[in-house]
Design a protein around this motif. Structure first.
Motif, mmCIF file in Angstrom:
data_model
loop_
_atom_site.group_PDB
_atom_site.id
_atom_site.type_symbol
_atom_site.label_atom_id
_atom_site.label_comp_id
_atom_site.label_asym_id
_atom_site.label_seq_id
_atom_site.Cartn_x
_atom_site.Cartn_y
_atom_site.Cartn_z
ATOM 1 N N SER A 44 0.783 -1.152 0.006
ATOM 2 C CA SER A 44 0.016 -0.022 -0.123
ATOM 3 C C SER A 44 0.988 1.209 0.052
ATOM 4 N N LEU A 45 1.750 1.305 0.923
ATOM 5 C CA LEU A 45 2.921 2.191 1.199
ATOM 6 C C LEU A 45 3.411 2.792 -0.465
ATOM 7 N N ILE A 46 4.129 1.496 -1.036
ATOM 8 C CA ILE A 46 4.801 1.677 -2.250
ATOM 9 C C ILE A 46 3.942 2.366 -3.180
ATOM 10 N N HIS A 47 2.729 1.699 -3.431
ATOM 11 C CA HIS A 47 1.680 2.351 -4.388
ATOM 12 C C HIS A 47 1.389 3.520 -4.239
ATOM 13 N N ARG A 48 1.136 4.081 -3.031
ATOM 14 C CA ARG A 48 0.577 5.403 -2.825
ATOM 15 C C ARG A 48 1.838 6.317 -3.220
ATOM 16 N N GLU A 57 5.449 -4.608 -7.019
ATOM 17 C CA GLU A 57 5.835 -5.634 -6.303
ATOM 18 C C GLU A 57 7.453 -5.753 -6.565
ATOM 19 N N ASP A 58 8.010 -5.315 -7.541
ATOM 20 C CA ASP A 58 9.404 -5.377 -7.652
ATOM 21 C C ASP A 58 10.142 -4.435 -6.396
ATOM 22 N N VAL A 63 12.532 -4.242 -0.980
ATOM 23 C CA VAL A 63 12.256 -3.630 0.617
ATOM 24 C C VAL A 63 12.470 -4.871 1.375
ATOM 25 N N PHE A 64 11.919 -6.245 1.110
ATOM 26 C CA PHE A 64 11.969 -7.300 2.149
ATOM 27 C C PHE A 64 13.268 -7.854 1.888
ATOM 28 N N ILE A 65 14.055 -7.911 0.664
ATOM 29 C CA ILE A 65 15.430 -8.509 0.599
ATOM 30 C C ILE A 65 16.334 -7.616 1.453
ATOM 31 N N ILE A 89 10.404 3.417 2.389
ATOM 32 C CA ILE A 89 10.265 4.855 2.130
ATOM 33 C C ILE A 89 11.456 5.364 1.391
ATOM 34 N N ASN A 90 12.704 4.868 2.102
ATOM 35 C CA ASN A 90 13.890 4.908 1.168
ATOM 36 C C ASN A 90 13.982 4.434 -0.113
ATOM 37 N N LYS A 91 13.451 3.084 -0.496
ATOM 38 C CA LYS A 91 13.245 2.595 -1.739
ATOM 39 C C LYS A 91 12.629 3.416 -2.625
ATOM 40 N N CYS A 92 11.246 3.727 -2.129
ATOM 41 C CA CYS A 92 10.546 4.706 -2.974
ATOM 42 C C CYS A 92 11.063 6.013 -3.354
ATOM 43 N N LYS A 93 11.819 6.569 -2.601
ATOM 44 C CA LYS A 93 12.456 7.974 -2.685
ATOM 45 C C LYS A 93 13.571 7.940 -3.839
ATOM 46 N N ASN A 94 14.513 6.442 -3.567
ATOM 47 C CA ASN A 94 15.453 6.256 -4.685
ATOM 48 C C ASN A 94 14.804 6.196 -5.992
ATOM 49 N N TYR A 95 13.600 5.523 -6.074
ATOM 50 C CA TYR A 95 12.840 5.043 -7.503
ATOM 51 C C TYR A 95 12.260 6.494 -7.798
ATOM 52 N N LEU A 96 11.816 7.449 -7.025
ATOM 53 C CA LEU A 96 11.160 8.735 -7.284
ATOM 54 C C LEU A 96 12.261 9.635 -7.993
ATOM 55 N N THR A 97 13.505 9.513 -7.525
ATOM 56 C CA THR A 97 14.558 10.558 -8.120
ATOM 57 C C THR A 97 14.717 10.200 -9.425
#
Length: 200
Positions: A44-48, A57-58, A63-65, A89-97
């Motif tokens: 949910s967090l990643i989607h939002r 999913e990726d 995140v879990f790995i 959150i950090n993974k999402c930030k890296n993606y969004l950059t």
């Protein structure tokens, strides 16, 4: 390592603390239990945050790995839940950059009257303006994207993810007062940006 997502069919019987300790001794099944317990929240967090179902999913796998690899370094200074959220959150930030930014969809984790973003969306526009609902939501998304990162994150976690002030403070490594201040500033900014679309 590939994380397999399965439904949580039972009640939470073993504490996170106990499962983490087992993980730190090499118990992979204990970690799978933690994945089952928190996969829905992480998805949910990643989607939002990304507004891109194709990457959810990726990123969740990542995140879990990452959590699995770093579990030995977890000291228990915060709950496992907040520690895992910080990783997500950090993974999402890296993606969004790597992107220019995508609108963040509104959520419904809080009940009517408690979700600031949905309260805005539910207000009736001036009949003369006759804005379509879809256009209004786009305006809210754009206004949300324009917020400073710290304010936007506080608003997402509180209004969209339904977390408490205490949980947000732990995730963002800041005092509860700072969380409240960021939320207040974010809401004032959004109200100012959207004032042309609403009557009092």
């Amino acid at each position: 390592m590939r994380i397999t997502y399965v439904p949580d069919l039972g009640k939470q019987q073993v504490s996170d603390e106990s499962l983490v300790k087992r993980c730190q001794t090499g118990d992979s099944l204990a970690f799978e239990t933690l994945v089952v317990r928190y996969q829905r929240q992480i998805f949910s967090l990643i989607h939002r945050m990304t507004n891109n179902p194709e990457v959810v999913e990726d990123l969740a796998q990542d995140v879990f790995i990452s959590a699995f690899k770093a579990i030995g370094e977890f000291k228990g200074n915060s709950s496992f839940f907040t520690w895992l959220y910080r990783i997500a959150i950090n993974k999402c930030k890296n993606y969004l950059t790597s992107l220019k930014g995508s609108p963040i969809p509104l959520g419904d984790k809080r009940s009517e009257g408690e979700n600031f973003l949905l309260d805005i969306a539910d207000r009736r526009t001036n009949p003369q303006t006759a804005l379509l609902a879809g256009e209004l939501l786009e305006q809210i998304d754009e206004a949300l994207e324009s917020l400073p990162e710290d304010q936007k994150m506080a608003l997402i976690l509180y209004d969209l993810e339904g977390l408490s002030y205490q949980e947000i403070a732990e995730i963002l490594h800041c005092p509860i007062g700072t969380v409240r201040s960021r939320l207040a500033r974010a809401r004032l900014t959004l109200k100012e940006k959207l004032k042309a679309y609403f009557t009092e």
